[in-house]
Design a protein around this motif. Sequence first.
Motif, mmCIF file in Angstrom:
data_model
loop_
_atom_site.group_PDB
_atom_site.id
_atom_site.type_symbol
_atom_site.label_atom_id
_atom_site.label_comp_id
_atom_site.label_asym_id
_atom_site.label_seq_id
_atom_site.Cartn_x
_atom_site.Cartn_y
_atom_site.Cartn_z
ATOM 1 N N GLN A 16 -1.878 -39.978 15.251
ATOM 2 C CA GLN A 16 -0.740 -39.167 14.825
ATOM 3 C C GLN A 16 -0.820 -37.784 15.472
ATOM 4 O O GLN A 16 -1.900 -37.224 15.589
ATOM 5 C CB GLN A 16 -0.748 -38.989 13.302
ATOM 6 C CG GLN A 16 -0.566 -40.261 12.517
ATOM 7 C CD GLN A 16 0.829 -40.823 12.689
ATOM 8 O OE1 GLN A 16 1.816 -40.087 12.696
ATOM 9 N NE2 GLN A 16 0.918 -42.139 12.851
ATOM 10 N N PRO A 17 0.338 -37.226 15.884
ATOM 11 C CA PRO A 17 0.308 -35.860 16.406
ATOM 12 C C PRO A 17 -0.110 -34.869 15.324
ATOM 13 O O PRO A 17 0.148 -35.084 14.141
ATOM 14 C CB PRO A 17 1.748 -35.602 16.865
ATOM 15 C CG PRO A 17 2.574 -36.686 16.290
ATOM 16 C CD PRO A 17 1.669 -37.802 15.878
ATOM 17 N N TRP A 18 -0.753 -33.810 15.753
ATOM 18 C CA TRP A 18 -1.207 -32.718 14.899
ATOM 19 C C TRP A 18 -2.203 -33.189 13.842
ATOM 20 O O TRP A 18 -2.263 -32.638 12.744
ATOM 21 C CB TRP A 18 -0.030 -31.984 14.252
ATOM 22 C CG TRP A 18 0.961 -31.496 15.257
ATOM 23 C CD1 TRP A 18 2.246 -31.950 15.409
ATOM 24 C CD2 TRP A 18 0.779 -30.494 16.259
ATOM 25 N NE1 TRP A 18 2.865 -31.297 16.439
ATOM 26 C CE2 TRP A 18 1.989 -30.386 16.992
ATOM 27 C CE3 TRP A 18 -0.289 -29.679 16.631
ATOM 28 C CZ2 TRP A 18 2.159 -29.500 18.039
ATOM 29 C CZ3 TRP A 18 -0.116 -28.800 17.693
ATOM 30 C CH2 TRP A 18 1.092 -28.718 18.375
ATOM 31 N N SER A 19 -3.003 -34.209 14.182
ATOM 32 C CA SER A 19 -4.081 -34.684 13.305
ATOM 33 C C SER A 19 -5.407 -34.444 14.013
ATOM 34 O O SER A 19 -5.939 -35.337 14.679
ATOM 35 C CB SER A 19 -3.906 -36.175 13.004
ATOM 36 O OG SER A 19 -2.718 -36.411 12.300
ATOM 37 N N PRO A 20 -5.946 -33.232 13.914
ATOM 38 C CA PRO A 20 -7.120 -32.871 14.709
ATOM 39 C C PRO A 20 -8.385 -33.615 14.303
ATOM 40 O O PRO A 20 -8.550 -34.023 13.154
ATOM 41 C CB PRO A 20 -7.280 -31.373 14.457
ATOM 42 C CG PRO A 20 -6.610 -31.138 13.157
ATOM 43 C CD PRO A 20 -5.510 -32.150 13.039
ATOM 44 N N ARG A 21 -9.264 -33.776 15.274
ATOM 45 C CA ARG A 21 -10.598 -34.346 15.060
ATOM 46 C C ARG A 21 -11.620 -33.297 15.492
ATOM 47 O O ARG A 21 -11.544 -32.766 16.600
ATOM 48 C CB ARG A 21 -10.818 -35.599 15.898
ATOM 49 C CG ARG A 21 -9.913 -36.753 15.603
ATOM 50 C CD ARG A 21 -10.251 -37.411 14.268
ATOM 51 N NE ARG A 21 -9.546 -38.666 14.108
ATOM 52 C CZ ARG A 21 -8.314 -38.800 13.686
ATOM 53 N NH1 ARG A 21 -7.609 -37.742 13.392
ATOM 54 N NH2 ARG A 21 -7.761 -39.993 13.557
ATOM 55 N N PHE A 40 4.417 -27.369 15.618
ATOM 56 C CA PHE A 40 3.455 -27.183 14.541
ATOM 57 C C PHE A 40 3.913 -25.968 13.735
ATOM 58 O O PHE A 40 4.723 -25.166 14.201
ATOM 59 C CB PHE A 40 2.039 -26.971 15.101
ATOM 60 C CG PHE A 40 0.960 -27.036 14.058
ATOM 61 C CD1 PHE A 40 0.640 -28.236 13.451
ATOM 62 C CD2 PHE A 40 0.265 -25.900 13.684
ATOM 63 C CE1 PHE A 40 -0.347 -28.303 12.480
ATOM 64 C CE2 PHE A 40 -0.728 -25.951 12.722
ATOM 65 C CZ PHE A 40 -1.033 -27.166 12.116
ATOM 66 N N THR A 41 3.395 -25.792 12.571
ATOM 67 C CA THR A 41 3.761 -24.681 11.698
ATOM 68 C C THR A 41 3.374 -23.342 12.317
ATOM 69 O O THR A 41 2.288 -23.197 12.882
ATOM 70 C CB THR A 41 3.027 -24.836 10.347
ATOM 71 O OG1 THR A 41 3.313 -26.119 9.826
ATOM 72 C CG2 THR A 41 3.430 -23.767 9.374
ATOM 73 N N TYR A 87 3.909 -25.633 20.338
ATOM 74 C CA TYR A 87 5.006 -26.571 20.519
ATOM 75 C C TYR A 87 4.733 -27.398 21.771
ATOM 76 O O TYR A 87 4.323 -26.866 22.791
ATOM 77 C CB TYR A 87 6.332 -25.824 20.677
ATOM 78 C CG TYR A 87 7.446 -26.701 21.174
ATOM 79 C CD1 TYR A 87 8.080 -27.604 20.329
ATOM 80 C CD2 TYR A 87 7.861 -26.633 22.496
ATOM 81 C CE1 TYR A 87 9.092 -28.428 20.788
ATOM 82 C CE2 TYR A 87 8.876 -27.457 22.967
ATOM 83 C CZ TYR A 87 9.487 -28.345 22.111
ATOM 84 O OH TYR A 87 10.474 -29.164 22.572
ATOM 85 N N SER A 88 4.981 -28.687 21.667
ATOM 86 C CA SER A 88 4.780 -29.569 22.810
ATOM 87 C C SER A 88 5.925 -30.583 22.868
ATOM 88 O O SER A 88 6.119 -31.347 21.919
ATOM 89 C CB SER A 88 3.441 -30.312 22.680
ATOM 90 O OG SER A 88 3.254 -31.161 23.782
#
Length: 90
Positions: A16-21, A40-41, A87-88
């Motif tokens: 998922q986008p914006w789900s960092p590891r 992103f926010t 933003y991407s």
Amino acid sequence: MPEPVDLAAVLDTVDQPWSPRTVAVLNDYDLRVVHTRGEFTRHSHPETDEVFLVLSGSLTIRMDDGDVTLGPGQLYVVPKATPHQPYSPD
């Protein structure tokens, strides 16, 4: 001694986008990788800078003083307490 981190392998686990590891910790700071898509926010970090390094695609960091657009291999540091919105398009 810790093992090297294979960023491509870690990114393959992100679905998922914006789900960092988190891939490592440096001086009590998490180093994370993330897939980006869309906005992103808007946020800021009052106590620390934030670094962005683009591995592929592009990323725009929207800020009050102007946008910064990064491509593959480019890095930018957002100074602490600076409001910004990653933003991407892709």
